[in-house]
Design a protein around this motif. Structure first.
Motif, PDB file in Angstrom:
ATOM      1  N   PHE A 182      -2.154 -16.306  13.494  1.00  0.00           N
ATOM      2  CA  PHE A 182      -2.516 -15.301  12.516  1.00  0.00           C
ATOM      3  C   PHE A 182      -1.605 -15.375  11.302  1.00  0.00           C
ATOM      4  N   ASP A 183      -2.196 -15.123  10.141  1.00  0.00           N
ATOM      5  CA  ASP A 183      -1.407 -15.046   8.914  1.00  0.00           C
ATOM      6  C   ASP A 183      -0.603 -13.759   8.930  1.00  0.00           C
ATOM      7  N   SER A 184       0.341 -13.679   8.018  1.00  0.00           N
ATOM      8  CA  SER A 184       1.143 -12.464   7.943  1.00  0.00           C
ATOM      9  C   SER A 184       0.287 -11.300   7.439  1.00  0.00           C
ATOM     10  N   VAL A 185       0.764 -10.101   7.647  1.00  0.00           N
ATOM     11  CA  VAL A 185       0.041  -8.885   7.272  1.00  0.00           C
ATOM     12  C   VAL A 185       0.117  -8.689   5.761  1.00  0.00           C
ATOM     13  N   ASP A 186      -1.010  -8.332   5.163  1.00  0.00           N
ATOM     14  CA  ASP A 186      -1.066  -8.052   3.728  1.00  0.00           C
ATOM     15  C   ASP A 186      -0.771  -6.569   3.518  1.00  0.00           C
ATOM     16  N   ILE A 187       0.474  -6.279   3.183  1.00  0.00           N
ATOM     17  CA  ILE A 187       0.922  -4.886   3.030  1.00  0.00           C
ATOM     18  C   ILE A 187       0.149  -4.173   1.920  1.00  0.00           C
ATOM     19  N   ASP A 188      -0.126  -4.861   0.814  1.00  0.00           N
ATOM     20  CA  ASP A 188      -0.871  -4.233  -0.288  1.00  0.00           C
ATOM     21  C   ASP A 188      -2.267  -3.812   0.158  1.00  0.00           C
ATOM     22  N   LEU A 189      -2.922  -4.657   0.958  1.00  0.00           N
ATOM     23  CA  LEU A 189      -4.256  -4.320   1.459  1.00  0.00           C
ATOM     24  C   LEU A 189      -4.186  -3.110   2.391  1.00  0.00           C
ATOM     25  N   ILE A 190      -3.171  -3.042   3.205  1.00  0.00           N
ATOM     26  CA  ILE A 190      -3.005  -1.888   4.098  1.00  0.00           C
ATOM     27  C   ILE A 190      -2.843  -0.607   3.282  1.00  0.00           C
ATOM     28  N   HIS A 191      -2.047  -0.655   2.236  1.00  0.00           N
ATOM     29  CA  HIS A 191      -1.860   0.532   1.377  1.00  0.00           C
ATOM     30  C   HIS A 191      -3.170   0.930   0.703  1.00  0.00           C
ATOM     31  N   LEU A 192      -3.947  -0.059   0.262  1.00  0.00           N
ATOM     32  CA  LEU A 192      -5.239   0.250  -0.361  1.00  0.00           C
ATOM     33  C   LEU A 192      -6.185   0.905   0.644  1.00  0.00           C
ATOM     34  N   LYS A 193      -6.180   0.405   1.873  1.00  0.00           N
ATOM     35  CA  LYS A 193      -7.058   0.991   2.895  1.00  0.00           C
ATOM     36  C   LYS A 193      -6.645   2.416   3.237  1.00  0.00           C
TER      37      LYS A 193
END
Length: 86
Positions: free
Chosen positions: A14-25
Motif C-alpha cells: 500500500f502507498d502511504s496515506v494522503d493526509i490532505d485527502l483525509i482532511h478534505l473528507k
C-alpha cells in the motif's frame, strides 16, 4: 476455496496515506462521507466480481457471488495493520 493458495497469490503493498485527502473528507458533511464510502464499496465489489468472472467464466452469477462472499470472509480474517514492535 483454498485459503492458503489465495493468500499466496495476493501480496499487496500500500502507498502511504494522503493526509490532505483525509482532511478534505473530514470536511464533508456526514451524508456525503457515507455516500463516498458506499461508492467505494460498490466499486470494489464490482471489481472483484469482474475479476472472478474473468477467472471463472464457466460459473453462474450465483456461484460468482458465493466466491465473492468467500473472498470477503477470508479478507476479514487478515489483520489490517501490523502489530507494533514492543
Amino acid at each position: 476455496m483454498d485459503k492458503t493458495k489465495l493468500s499466496e497469490q495476493n501480496t499487496f503493498v500500500f502507498d502511504s496515506v494522503d493526509i490532505d485527502l483525509i482532511h478534505l473528507k473530514f470536511a464533508l458533511p456526514p451524508e456525503k462521507r457515507i455516500q463516498a464510502m458506499l461508492n467505494t464499496r460498490n466499486f470494489l465489489i464490482n471489481t472483484i466480481r469482474a475479476r472472478l468472472k474473468q477467472r471463472f467464466p464457466e460459473l453462474s452469477q450465483r456461484e460468482i457471488n458465493i466466491k465473492l462472499f468467500e473472498e470477503i470472509e477470508f479478507a476479514k480474517q487478515i489483520e489490517a495493520r501490523p502489530k507494533p514492535v514492543s
